[in-house]
Design a protein around this motif. Structure first.
Motif, PDB file in Angstrom:
ATOM      1  N   ARG A   8       1.014   4.521 -47.393  1.00  0.00           N
ATOM      2  CA  ARG A   8       2.273   4.843 -46.629  1.00  0.00           C
ATOM      3  C   ARG A   8       2.188   4.814 -44.784  1.00  0.00           C
ATOM      4  NH1 ARG A   8       5.284   7.970 -50.717  1.00  0.00           N
ATOM      5  NH2 ARG A   8       5.892   6.771 -52.130  1.00  0.00           N
ATOM      6  N   VAL A   9       3.035   3.402 -44.582  1.00  0.00           N
ATOM      7  CA  VAL A   9       2.793   3.696 -42.773  1.00  0.00           C
ATOM      8  C   VAL A   9       4.218   3.516 -42.192  1.00  0.00           C
ATOM      9  CG1 VAL A   9       2.080   2.196 -41.043  1.00  0.00           C
ATOM     10  CG2 VAL A   9       0.683   2.144 -43.305  1.00  0.00           C
ATOM     11  N   ARG A  10       4.240   4.591 -41.396  1.00  0.00           N
ATOM     12  CA  ARG A  10       5.551   4.752 -40.727  1.00  0.00           C
ATOM     13  C   ARG A  10       5.755   3.686 -39.369  1.00  0.00           C
ATOM     14  NH1 ARG A  10       8.856   8.119 -42.348  1.00  0.00           N
ATOM     15  NH2 ARG A  10      10.101   8.550 -40.165  1.00  0.00           N
ATOM     16  N   ILE A  11       6.680   2.569 -39.974  1.00  0.00           N
ATOM     17  CA  ILE A  11       6.941   1.884 -38.454  1.00  0.00           C
ATOM     18  C   ILE A  11       8.536   2.010 -37.752  1.00  0.00           C
ATOM     19  CG2 ILE A  11       5.387   0.531 -39.402  1.00  0.00           C
ATOM     20  CD1 ILE A  11       7.645  -1.720 -40.559  1.00  0.00           C
ATOM     21  N   SER A  12       8.576   1.779 -36.815  1.00  0.00           N
ATOM     22  CA  SER A  12      10.298   1.921 -36.218  1.00  0.00           C
ATOM     23  C   SER A  12      11.148   1.594 -36.781  1.00  0.00           C
ATOM     24  CB  SER A  12      10.181   1.903 -34.777  1.00  0.00           C
ATOM     25  OG  SER A  12       9.423   0.319 -34.652  1.00  0.00           O
ATOM     26  N   ASP A  13      11.995   1.142 -36.984  1.00  0.00           N
ATOM     27  CA  ASP A  13      13.242  -0.360 -37.249  1.00  0.00           C
ATOM     28  C   ASP A  13      13.051  -1.517 -36.621  1.00  0.00           C
ATOM     29  OD1 ASP A  13      14.169   1.942 -39.246  1.00  0.00           O
ATOM     30  OD2 ASP A  13      16.213   2.312 -37.541  1.00  0.00           O
ATOM     31  N   ASP A  14      12.740  -1.125 -35.058  1.00  0.00           N
ATOM     32  CA  ASP A  14      12.420  -2.559 -34.512  1.00  0.00           C
ATOM     33  C   ASP A  14      11.091  -2.897 -35.057  1.00  0.00           C
ATOM     34  OD1 ASP A  14      14.568  -2.297 -32.488  1.00  0.00           O
ATOM     35  OD2 ASP A  14      13.354  -1.539 -31.194  1.00  0.00           O
ATOM     36  N   GLN A  15      10.248  -2.374 -35.449  1.00  0.00           N
ATOM     37  CA  GLN A  15       9.840  -3.167 -36.301  1.00  0.00           C
ATOM     38  C   GLN A  15       9.411  -3.934 -37.655  1.00  0.00           C
ATOM     39  OE1 GLN A  15       6.420   0.840 -35.842  1.00  0.00           O
ATOM     40  NE2 GLN A  15       5.235  -0.130 -34.804  1.00  0.00           N
ATOM     41  N   MET A  16      10.287  -3.083 -38.360  1.00  0.00           N
ATOM     42  CA  MET A  16      10.797  -3.713 -40.249  1.00  0.00           C
ATOM     43  C   MET A  16      11.455  -4.999 -39.172  1.00  0.00           C
ATOM     44  SD  MET A  16      10.429  -3.343 -42.762  1.00  0.00           S
ATOM     45  CE  MET A  16      10.077  -1.812 -42.911  1.00  0.00           C
ATOM     46  N   THR A  17      12.167  -5.065 -38.041  1.00  0.00           N
ATOM     47  CA  THR A  17      12.910  -6.237 -37.950  1.00  0.00           C
ATOM     48  C   THR A  17      11.982  -7.531 -38.033  1.00  0.00           C
ATOM     49  OG1 THR A  17      15.560  -5.077 -37.439  1.00  0.00           O
ATOM     50  CG2 THR A  17      15.166  -7.322 -37.045  1.00  0.00           C
ATOM     51  N   ALA A  18      11.464  -6.989 -36.460  1.00  0.00           N
ATOM     52  CA  ALA A  18      10.100  -7.913 -36.074  1.00  0.00           C
ATOM     53  C   ALA A  18       8.939  -8.041 -37.253  1.00  0.00           C
ATOM     54  CB  ALA A  18       8.616  -7.687 -35.577  1.00  0.00           C
ATOM     55  N   LEU A  19       8.933  -7.801 -38.298  1.00  0.00           N
ATOM     56  CA  LEU A  19       8.244  -8.099 -39.416  1.00  0.00           C
ATOM     57  C   LEU A  19       8.634  -8.712 -40.547  1.00  0.00           C
ATOM     58  CD1 LEU A  19       5.625  -7.679 -41.427  1.00  0.00           C
ATOM     59  CD2 LEU A  19       6.497  -5.869 -42.373  1.00  0.00           C
ATOM     60  N   LYS A  20       9.791  -8.491 -40.734  1.00  0.00           N
ATOM     61  CA  LYS A  20      10.951  -9.418 -41.097  1.00  0.00           C
ATOM     62  C   LYS A  20      11.417 -11.012 -40.717  1.00  0.00           C
ATOM     63  CE  LYS A  20      13.554  -5.955 -44.434  1.00  0.00           C
ATOM     64  NZ  LYS A  20      14.531  -5.191 -45.007  1.00  0.00           N
ATOM     65  N   ASP A  21      11.510 -10.571 -40.037  1.00  0.00           N
ATOM     66  CA  ASP A  21      11.321 -12.355 -38.726  1.00  0.00           C
ATOM     67  C   ASP A  21      10.008 -12.552 -38.899  1.00  0.00           C
ATOM     68  OD1 ASP A  21      13.811 -11.346 -38.552  1.00  0.00           O
ATOM     69  OD2 ASP A  21      14.075 -10.774 -36.603  1.00  0.00           O
ATOM     70  N   GLY A  22       9.352 -12.359 -39.718  1.00  0.00           N
ATOM     71  CA  GLY A  22       7.820 -13.431 -39.819  1.00  0.00           C
ATOM     72  C   GLY A  22       6.497 -12.909 -38.850  1.00  0.00           C
ATOM     73  N   GLU A  23       6.754 -11.659 -38.020  1.00  0.00           N
ATOM     74  CA  GLU A  23       5.505 -11.019 -36.849  1.00  0.00           C
ATOM     75  C   GLU A  23       5.062 -11.112 -38.380  1.00  0.00           C
ATOM     76  OE1 GLU A  23       3.504 -11.065 -33.351  1.00  0.00           O
ATOM     77  OE2 GLU A  23       6.418 -11.842 -33.478  1.00  0.00           O
ATOM     78  N   SER A  24       3.572 -10.935 -37.683  1.00  0.00           N
ATOM     79  CA  SER A  24       2.306 -10.677 -38.308  1.00  0.00           C
ATOM     80  C   SER A  24       2.022  -8.867 -38.345  1.00  0.00           C
ATOM     81  CB  SER A  24       0.881 -11.231 -37.446  1.00  0.00           C
ATOM     82  OG  SER A  24       0.928 -10.816 -36.784  1.00  0.00           O
ATOM     83  N   ASP A  78      -0.680  -7.526 -38.083  1.00  0.00           N
ATOM     84  CA  ASP A  78      -1.294  -6.781 -37.528  1.00  0.00           C
ATOM     85  C   ASP A  78      -0.899  -6.790 -35.581  1.00  0.00           C
ATOM     86  OD1 ASP A  78      -1.512  -9.501 -36.936  1.00  0.00           O
ATOM     87  OD2 ASP A  78      -3.300  -9.059 -36.648  1.00  0.00           O
ATOM     88  N   MET A  79       0.732  -7.777 -35.312  1.00  0.00           N
ATOM     89  CA  MET A  79       0.690  -7.761 -34.059  1.00  0.00           C
ATOM     90  C   MET A  79       2.071  -6.556 -33.716  1.00  0.00           C
ATOM     91  SD  MET A  79      -1.046  -9.959 -32.719  1.00  0.00           S
ATOM     92  CE  MET A  79       0.907  -9.904 -31.224  1.00  0.00           C
ATOM     93  N   ILE A  80       2.242  -6.342 -35.180  1.00  0.00           N
ATOM     94  CA  ILE A  80       3.532  -4.619 -34.754  1.00  0.00           C
ATOM     95  C   ILE A  80       2.944  -2.817 -34.731  1.00  0.00           C
ATOM     96  CG2 ILE A  80       5.679  -6.798 -35.662  1.00  0.00           C
ATOM     97  CD1 ILE A  80       5.667  -4.287 -37.965  1.00  0.00           C
ATOM     98  N   LEU A  81       0.868  -3.165 -35.452  1.00  0.00           N
ATOM     99  CA  LEU A  81       1.350  -2.018 -35.981  1.00  0.00           C
ATOM    100  C   LEU A  81       0.176  -1.733 -34.857  1.00  0.00           C
ATOM    101  CD1 LEU A  81       0.062  -1.687 -39.482  1.00  0.00           C
ATOM    102  CD2 LEU A  81       2.046  -1.319 -39.021  1.00  0.00           C
ATOM    103  N   SER A  82       0.008  -0.050 -34.735  1.00  0.00           N
ATOM    104  CA  SER A  82      -0.537   0.561 -33.676  1.00  0.00           C
ATOM    105  C   SER A  82      -2.123  -0.032 -34.291  1.00  0.00           C
ATOM    106  CB  SER A  82      -0.303   2.049 -33.057  1.00  0.00           C
ATOM    107  OG  SER A  82      -0.748   2.684 -34.478  1.00  0.00           O
ATOM    108  N   ASP A  83      -3.376   0.057 -32.797  1.00  0.00           N
ATOM    109  CA  ASP A  83      -4.772   0.200 -33.075  1.00  0.00           C
ATOM    110  C   ASP A  83      -4.794   1.337 -34.131  1.00  0.00           C
ATOM    111  OD1 ASP A  83      -5.136  -1.744 -31.599  1.00  0.00           O
ATOM    112  OD2 ASP A  83      -5.653  -0.164 -30.356  1.00  0.00           O
ATOM    113  N   ASN A  84      -4.460   2.810 -34.399  1.00  0.00           N
ATOM    114  CA  ASN A  84      -4.896   3.790 -35.204  1.00  0.00           C
ATOM    115  C   ASN A  84      -3.971   3.322 -36.617  1.00  0.00           C
ATOM    116  OD1 ASN A  84      -5.718   5.250 -33.347  1.00  0.00           O
ATOM    117  ND2 ASN A  84      -4.452   6.744 -33.023  1.00  0.00           N
ATOM    118  N   GLN A  85      -2.785   3.087 -36.598  1.00  0.00           N
ATOM    119  CA  GLN A  85      -2.134   2.488 -38.275  1.00  0.00           C
ATOM    120  C   GLN A  85      -3.014   1.842 -39.030  1.00  0.00           C
ATOM    121  OE1 GLN A  85       1.401   1.305 -37.230  1.00  0.00           O
ATOM    122  NE2 GLN A  85       2.342   3.059 -37.842  1.00  0.00           N
TER     123      GLN A  85
END
Length: 68
Positions: free
Chosen positions: A17-33, A35-42
């Protein structure tokens, strides 16, 4: 914050599991890759979990399935 679960991949790894923000989840569901929404550490955490072998060409976490 939301938990994003990734599983499988080339090496059929256990879920992680990786914790992401609501904005990151929205971006992911909208087709953002991922690797573009996760931090380097994640990304490093996922790479260690899914493979971690230097020089391996399995695709690491990029071949994992996302469980919504």
């Amino acid at each position: 914050m939301k938990n994003l679960t990734l599983t499988g991949g080339f090496h059929n790894c256990s879920p992680i599991r990786v914790r992401i923000s609501d904005d990151q989840m929205t971006a992911l569901k909208d087709g953002e890759s991922l690797d573009m929404i996760l931090s380097d550490n994640q990304i490093k955490k996922l790479e260690r979990h899914f493979c971690g072998v230097s020089g391996c060409t399995c695709g690491s976490w990029r071949r994992a399935e996302i469980e919504w």
